[in-house]
Every structure is written in structure tokens, then in C-alpha cells.
Write a protein that holds these residues in place. Structure first.
Motif, short mmCIF file in Angstrom:
data_model
loop_
_atom_site.label_atom_id
_atom_site.label_comp_id
_atom_site.label_asym_id
_atom_site.label_seq_id
_atom_site.Cartn_x
_atom_site.Cartn_y
_atom_site.Cartn_z
N VAL A 130 0.66 -1.16 -0.03
CA VAL A 130 -0.04 0.10 -0.13
C VAL A 130 0.96 1.02 -0.14
N THR A 131 0.14 2.34 -0.23
CA THR A 131 0.96 3.55 -0.06
C THR A 131 0.73 4.54 1.29
N SER A 132 -0.15 4.12 1.96
CA SER A 132 -0.47 4.86 2.98
C SER A 132 -0.95 4.08 4.32
N ILE A 133 -0.43 3.96 5.53
CA ILE A 133 -0.90 3.39 6.88
C ILE A 133 -0.88 4.48 7.70
N THR A 134 -2.25 4.52 8.58
CA THR A 134 -2.26 5.53 9.66
C THR A 134 -2.41 4.66 10.88
N ILE A 135 -1.58 5.15 11.79
CA ILE A 135 -1.62 4.37 13.08
C ILE A 135 -2.15 5.27 14.11
N ILE A 136 -3.37 4.59 14.72
CA ILE A 136 -4.09 5.31 15.80
C ILE A 136 -3.74 5.17 17.25
N CYS A 182 7.57 4.82 14.42
CA CYS A 182 9.06 4.67 14.07
C CYS A 182 9.40 3.77 13.25
N ALA A 183 9.17 2.60 13.38
CA ALA A 183 9.63 1.49 12.60
C ALA A 183 8.93 1.67 11.02
N LEU A 184 7.85 1.81 10.98
CA LEU A 184 7.34 2.16 9.59
C LEU A 184 7.88 3.16 8.82
N GLY A 185 8.21 4.12 9.68
CA GLY A 185 8.63 5.53 9.37
C GLY A 185 9.95 5.43 8.36
N ARG A 186 10.64 4.44 8.72
CA ARG A 186 11.94 4.22 8.01
C ARG A 186 11.60 3.61 6.65
N ARG A 187 10.59 3.32 6.34
CA ARG A 187 10.21 2.72 4.86
C ARG A 187 9.97 3.75 3.98
N LYS A 188 9.94 5.02 4.52
CA LYS A 188 9.20 6.02 3.75
C LYS A 188 10.44 6.33 2.63
N ASN A 189 11.62 6.30 3.11
CA ASN A 189 12.73 6.36 2.23
C ASN A 189 12.82 5.46 1.34
N GLU A 190 12.52 4.12 1.82
CA GLU A 190 12.66 3.12 0.90
C GLU A 190 11.62 2.62 -0.36
N LYS A 250 11.01 13.94 17.58
CA LYS A 250 11.89 12.80 17.03
C LYS A 250 11.00 11.82 16.38
N VAL A 251 9.85 11.55 16.66
CA VAL A 251 9.05 10.74 15.83
C VAL A 251 8.94 11.23 14.28
N LYS A 252 8.60 12.62 14.35
CA LYS A 252 8.64 13.12 13.06
C LYS A 252 9.97 13.08 12.23
N ASN A 253 10.97 13.12 12.63
CA ASN A 253 12.42 13.02 12.22
C ASN A 253 12.43 11.60 11.42
N GLU A 254 11.41 10.65 12.06
CA GLU A 254 11.81 9.27 11.42
C GLU A 254 10.80 9.22 10.36
N GLY A 255 10.18 10.37 10.02
CA GLY A 255 9.59 10.20 8.51
C GLY A 255 8.11 10.04 8.86
N VAL A 256 7.61 10.30 10.13
CA VAL A 256 6.32 10.05 10.41
C VAL A 256 5.24 11.34 10.35
#
Length: 693
Positions: free
Chosen positions: A371-377, A388-396, A426-432
Motif C-alpha cells: 500500500v502507499t499509506s498507513i495510519t496508526i491510531i 518509527c519502525a514503519l517511518g523508516r520505510r518512507k525513504n525505501e 523525534k518521531v517526526k524526524n523518523e519520517g512520520v
């Protein structure tokens, strides 16, 4: 007997008639003996010749005939009964032989070459090969090497797809379990009840739940009772494993097959599996009672649905009963869901993940690659770690990761506001992409997208939802077992020894225990599962130890930010934070390099804490702590490299967070255990060596 009675009735009048005159003649002869020596009969017999001797002979003859007839009748009756008894016994003895002959005839017909084509073999699940108690066939080319996981309380049996057997008295007596089923068995209706399989009907130690608490208890039981037989029953298809890596290290693995191997590299670079022990560590359930030195067996894919406390037994979802001597309930919890999602319909529900176990990790990993988008509530531990874990895949892969929560900042219910805001950055810096103060009003599925409507009017469109909004303790057995559930915290209420009944203990997330320092509590963290499970196992073997351990929990926001906490850490409490400048060794990765393990939950012993120096005690008046939202004086918002946050209640420390400070948990545990007021918490912070380079 009837003939004898008829003869006797005919002879009785004659015997009476002949006996009466004879007796009278004898009496009269005696009276006349003095006057006349001659004997003259007064009256002759009614039949027969003259003289008394003839009458007596006739009477004797009649009596003899009657006796002879009775004897003949008795002999014939006894002989006839004996013959009928022998015939009956011969008939009974001939029955198995007749059944065997019929079975052999049927077997000959089935062994003919054309028989398999006319009558195909039934499915393996419907065929049971009964074996002697100590014999199990070795797998061959025609036998499935993976045994059927279904187990029951029947005597040893094994599923065999290639050689089904019919259960008959002759077949069981001969021990020929590999013979084909008879034609009668093939034509008989199939019993809808589940087929019996191999399972011990009794387990001295029964552990319900296959998580961390159960494994810790099993290991503790075996340590104190080396010959113990322990049976773990779990709904999951997996052997006991640790859950923390599912939301942490596994997501940072470079192995594309990590979902299959479930092996990961720790922050220190060492590789390991999420499973506590390899399969060779366990014994099969069917071998549990016969194992000479006992062991630990795991019954996977089975759920305990009923518990009979008085009868000391449980019932599985396949109607199998297992009795026990001592039982541990370690059922953990189930992830909560939002009601708006549950009411949104099937399209939304199937695009929502409630993250808890291995299958959830595998499913979410697959979704994140498609998928192209995941939302964590959720902005708690799990939600932040997954973000943070899924945010790392933004660059990939260009995956968009959104995290929304109702608090003002990340971990807002735990961290003081200034630190929560810093963590959010810090979480935003992880691509979230972080959306704060977000209250979900409705969820819909439109145009191949899941649309989340917030109460303030904002709308978020995404492909998939991860609901990380907490855990509900699993107390399904409370009703049938009659166990008390705490109305405030949830979970089974237990005493200081973690007992719910005299032979029932509860550990892990499902236990609501009494903390001698902090009151009644329920904790949902890995360390608590380890320690409470270990103590419950000791008490099941007679240790009778109280649970006063202060369990810790930890969370990592990537390899550079991590924290460990103990006690009551609630952002609504007053806090005092003492921070220092971080160094390269003040990261989770550096901490695991030093300790040699990537799992920081293996609790230190209380003996370590007891050997530490005493903490500074209170003076006459304790210093009032600053307001919760105020950062420590002189600190910049980006300068929270490492430090200690104290949580106070009535001026006493009830909780501590170690921010990028590792391997000092025994110190924090001792401070909370002492329960004293402190005049200067800066002095207490020195015990954690945060100012050392």
C-alpha cells in the motif's frame, strides 16, 4: 417337578388309609395281651390279602416308588440344566470367532487390487490407528512427517493417512492396528464429534496461555522440581516467544525473509530468534506422562473454554478434558479496537490491524509493502514504536506513515509535557506525519480508501489502519471458574502469592495483584510477565513467596532513543527531571553492546539493588516539585540527551523513567521500595551516574 407333585397327590390318600387301620390293630393287640395271648385283627385292610404284613409291604412299596420317582426327576432336571449351561457358554465363546471370520472375509475383499478404486480411503482426520501404549510407528515415505496437532485425552494413537485401521475387539486383541477398515465401518455414519488423538488426560502442572509468563513459570517449575511434567496450552500456532521484537528489532532487519525466519539483529549486532527455546527443548504432549524425567510440552492451536475449579479440570474447544493438580492462568490480553471502526463495516474492518502476535506482524509487514499509506491510531508505546519502525520505510518505498492520537504530544499519558513534545519531534524526524489532539468521529470506506473523520472536522485518507489503543485483559474463564475480576483495573484478582484459588495462580497481563508499596495494580509489560510467571512457578512448587518485585518496562524510538521505566509513571503526577548531556554510549545500541543482549527486560535481582548505597533521605521539609508541564530550569528543548524523571505522590517517589540511561534499574527499584521522601532529588539522581562522561 409338576409330575412329582401329581404322583404324590395320588399316593397320599392310599398311604393315609393303610396306615390308620394298621395302627389301630397294634394298639388293640397291646390292650388284650393280658387276657388272651392270641392276636386277632379287629378290622381287615380295605384291600389286599389277610394279615398286617401284607399291608405294611404295600405301604413301603408305595413310599419307595415315590422316592425313586423324585430322585429320577431331580437327576434329569440337574442334567438338563447342566447341558443348557454348556450350550450357552459354547454359544458365547463362538461369537468372537464368528466376528473374526467375518472381518477376515471383509479384509480379503478389501485387499483385492480393485478395492481401493471402488472404496476410497477416508480422510486422515477420520482414521485412527490404535497402537500399544509404548509403540509409535516410525515415519515412512507414505506417512505425513508433520503429525496432526489435534490432541485429546485418549490412549496413545496416531493419525496415519496411508494405513487406516478399524477398531474391533479382534483387531485390538491381536494388536494389528495397521489393518484396513472393514466394509461395515466404511458404510457406518461418520461421528460428528472430533476424533480422539494423542493427549495426556492429566497434567500435574497445567499452564493456560503460551506467552512469556507461561514460559517463565515452566522454567521455574522445572528448576525447583526437575522431574516435573508441565503442559502449556496456547491458542497460537507458535511455541512460546517474546513479543517486544515484533514492534522493535524485527522491523529494522535487513533480511527480506525475516517474516519466515523471525530472526533479527539486536542493537549490538548479534542475531537471535524471537523464540525462547528451539523445538528440541520441548517434548510432545503424547510423551508427557511417559517421559522418565518429565519435561515441558506445548499444545498449540487449542483454547481452554471452560474451567471446573472443584473438579480440577479444564475443557478445550474440541471438547477434550484435561485434569490437573496445579494450574496457572496466563492468558494475557487482547488488543482493543475503536467502536467507530467496529461499526464501520466489513470493508473497513478487513483493512484494520490490531497488532499483538506473530501473525499480526507478518500481515502488517505484507501490507506495508503493498500500500502507499498507513495510519496508526494511538500515541502510546506500541503506536509510537510502530510509527518509527514503519517511518523508516518512507525513504525505501515512499510509504506514507501517519500517527494520530488525542494527546498533545507523543506518549502524552506517560511523559511530562515538555518531554512528550520533544519526543514528538523525534518521531517526526523518523519520517512520520504526526496529528495531535485527534479524536476519531467516524470511519468510512470510499473510492478504495479508508476515510477517517475527526471531531474537529479534519479528514484523513489512508489505505490501512493500525489500531494501537490499548489492551484488554483476557478473563474469559472467570465466569466458569468463579474467579473474581477487578472492577477498576481489570484482570483476575490474586493475593500476594499470585493465587486466585488454593491450586490456581495467575501471572502476566491478566493478573491484578496487590503491590505492597503502590497498592493494587495491573501491569502489561514484558518484565512483569517474566517476574510474575517465575514467582508463580516457584509458588506452584511450594515456595509461598510474596510478589513485591517492582517490574520495569522499556521502549525504543529507533536505535538512538530509548527509555526504561518503573513504578507508576503517569503524566498527571508531579515530576522532577534531572538531565545531562548525552554521549555516544547513551543509546539503546550502546547499552546492548555493553550488556551483550538486545532484550533489556531480563530483570535484575533484588539482591543487586539491596547492595547499592542508601539513597539520601528527607530533611525536615521536602522540596516541592515543579509543575508537570515545566521543563527543568536552564534546559533547552533540544537538550534532553539523557536523564532521570521522578514521579511523586504525596512527596514520595512512586515512579522513575531513565531516559537514555541503561543498566541502572536496580537503583530505581530500591528507591521506590524504600518509599521515603527526599530533600534533594538532584542528589538522588547522582546515583544513576548521569553526569559521568
Amino acid at each position: 417337578m409338576l409330575k412329582g407333585r401329581a404322583v404324590w397327590k395320588k399316593l397320599t390318600p392310599l398311604a393315609r388309609a393303610s396306615a390308620t387301620p394298621a395302627g389301630q390293630g397294634v394298639r388293640r393287640a397291646g390292650l388284650n395281651h393280658v387276657r388272651s395271648p392270641t392276636l386277632v385283627p379287629v378290622a381287615p385292610m380295605s384291600t389286599g390279602g389277610l394279615g398286617g404284613n401284607a399291608d405294611n409291604k404295600l405301604y413301603a412299596l408305595l413310599v419307595g416308588v415315590a422316592c425313586l420317582g423324585g430322585g429320577v426327576y431331580a437327576y434329569r432336571t440337574i442334567r438338563g440344566d447342566k447341558q443348557r449351561y454348556e450350550d450357552r457358554m459354547s454359544e458365547i465363546a463362538s461369537r468372537p470367532n464368528k466376528f473374526s471370520a467375518s472381518q477376515q472375509t471383509t479384509d480379503v475383499k478389501e485387499e483385492a487390487p480393485e478395492a481401493p478404486e471402488q472404496s476410497p480411503q477416508p480422510p486422515a482426520s477420520e482414521t485412527i490407528a490404535v497402537l500399544p501404549s509404548a509403540e509409535v510407528p516410525a515415519p515412512d515415505d507414505t506417512t505425513d512427517p508433520s503429525p496432526d496437532p489435534v490432541q485429546s485425552a485418549a490412549p496413545p494413537a496416531v493419525n496415519n493417512e496411508s494405513t487406516p485401521a478399524a477398531e474391533s475387539p479382534a483387531g485390538s486383541a491381536a494388536g494389528s492396528a495397521a489393518e484396513p477398515a472393514s466394509a461395515a465401518a466404511d458404510s457406518a455414519p461418520v461421528d460428528p464429534a472430533p476424533s480422539p488423538a494423542l493427549l495426556p488426560s492429566h497434567a500435574p502442572y497445567l499452564l493456560i496461555g503460551g506467552g512469556t509468563a507461561s514460559f517463565a513459570a515452566a522454567r521455574s517449575i522445572r528448576a525447583r522440581d526437575p522431574g516435573a511434567r508441565v503442559l502449556i496450552v496456547t491458542e497460537e500456532p507458535d511455541l512460546p516467544y517474546m513479543r517486544p521484537p515484533l514492534s522493535k528489532e524485527l522491523w529494522f532487519s535487513d533480511d527480506p525473509g525475516v517474516t519466515d525466519t523471525l530472526r533479527f539483529k539486536q542493537w549490538n549486532g548479534k542475531e537471535r530468534s524471537i523464540y525462547f527455546q528451539p523445538p528440541s527443548f520441548y517434548i510432545s504432549p503424547e510423551d508427557l506422562n511417559s517421559a522418565e524425567n518429565g519435561g515441558v510440552a506445548v499444545l498449540t492451536g487449542k483454547k481452554v473454554v471452560h474451567m471446573d475449579v472443584r473438579g480440577n479440570k479444564v475443557q478445550l474447544d474440541d471438547h477434550t478434558d484435561i485434569s490437573y493438580d496445579k494450574c496457572l492462568i496466563a492468558t494475557g490480553g487482547v488488543p482493543r479496537n475503536l467502536q467507530v471502526i467496529e461499526r464501520a463495516g466489513e470493508d473497513v474492518v478487513k483493512r484494520t490491524t490490531l497488532f499483538r502476535n506473530v501473525e499480526d506482524f507478518k500481515a502488517l509487514d505484507k501490507v506495508s509493502r503493498s500500500v502507499t499509506s498507513i495510519t496508526i491510531i494511538g500515541g502510546g508505546f506500541l503506536g509510537s514504536e510502530l510509527a518509527c519502525a514503519l517511518g523508516r520505510r518512507k525513504n525505501e518505498s515512499g510509504l506514507e506513515v501517519i500517527q494520530m492520537f488525542p494527546e498533545k504530544g507523543n506518549m502524552g499519558k506517560v511523559l511530562p509535557e515538555y518531554l512528550s513534545n520533544w519526543t514528538t519531534e523525534k518521531v517526526k524526524n523518523e519520517g512520520v506525519k504526526v496529528i495531535t489532539e485527534a479524536l476519531v468521529k467516524a470511519v468510512d470506506y470510499k473510492d478504495d480508501k479508508v476515510e477517517i473523520q475527526l471531531k474537529d472536522g479534519r479528514t484523513v485518507s489512508t489505505d490501512h489502519i493500525v489500531a494501537a489503543v490499548g489492551l484488554e485483559p483476557n478473563v474469559d474463564l472467570a465466569k466458569s471458574a468463579g474467579l473474581e475480576v477487578d472492577s477498576d483495573f481489570g484482570g483476575y484478582r490474586v493475593n500476594a502469592e499470585l493465587q486466585a484459588r488454593s491450586n490456581i495462580w495467575v501471572a502476566g497481563d491478566a493478573s491484578c495483584f496487590y503491590d505492597i508499596r503502590l497498592g493494587r495494580r495491573r501491569v502489561e509489560h514484558h518484565d512483569h510477565a517474566v517476574v510474575s510467571g517465575r514467582l508463580a512457578g516457584e509458588n506452584m512448587t511450594g515456595a509461598n513467596k510474596p510478589y513485591w518485585h517492582q517490574s520495569m518496562f522499556w521502549s525504543d524510538l529507533g536505535p538512538d532513543v530509548g527509555y526504561e521505566a518503573i513504578g507508576i509513571v503517569d503524566s498527571s503526577l508531579p515530576t522532577v527531571g534531572v538531565f545531562a548531556k548525552a554521549t555516544p554510549k547513551d543509546t539503546p545500541k550502546a547499552a546492548t553492546d555493553e550488556s551483550g543482549t538486545g532484550i533489556r527486560s531480563e530483570s535484575e535481582t533484588e539482591g543487586v539493588a539491596a547492595a547499592l548505597p542508601a539513597t539520601p533521605s528527607a530533611a525536615a521539609v521536602a522540596v516541592a516539585p515543579p509543575a508537570p508541564a515545566q521543563p527543568p530550569p536552564g534546559r533547552h528543548r533540544d537538550d534532553y540527551g539523557k536523564g532521570v524523571i521522578f514521579y511523586l505522590r504525596d512527596k514520595v517517589v512512586v515512579g522513575i523513567i531513565l531516559w537514555n540511561v541503561f543498566n541502572r534499574m536496580p537503583v530505581a527499584r530500591k528507591i521506590i521500595k524504600d518509599g521515603e521522601q527526599h530533600a534533594d532529588l538532584n542528589e538522588v539522581a547522582k546515583l544513576f551516574n548521569i553526569h559521568e562522561d
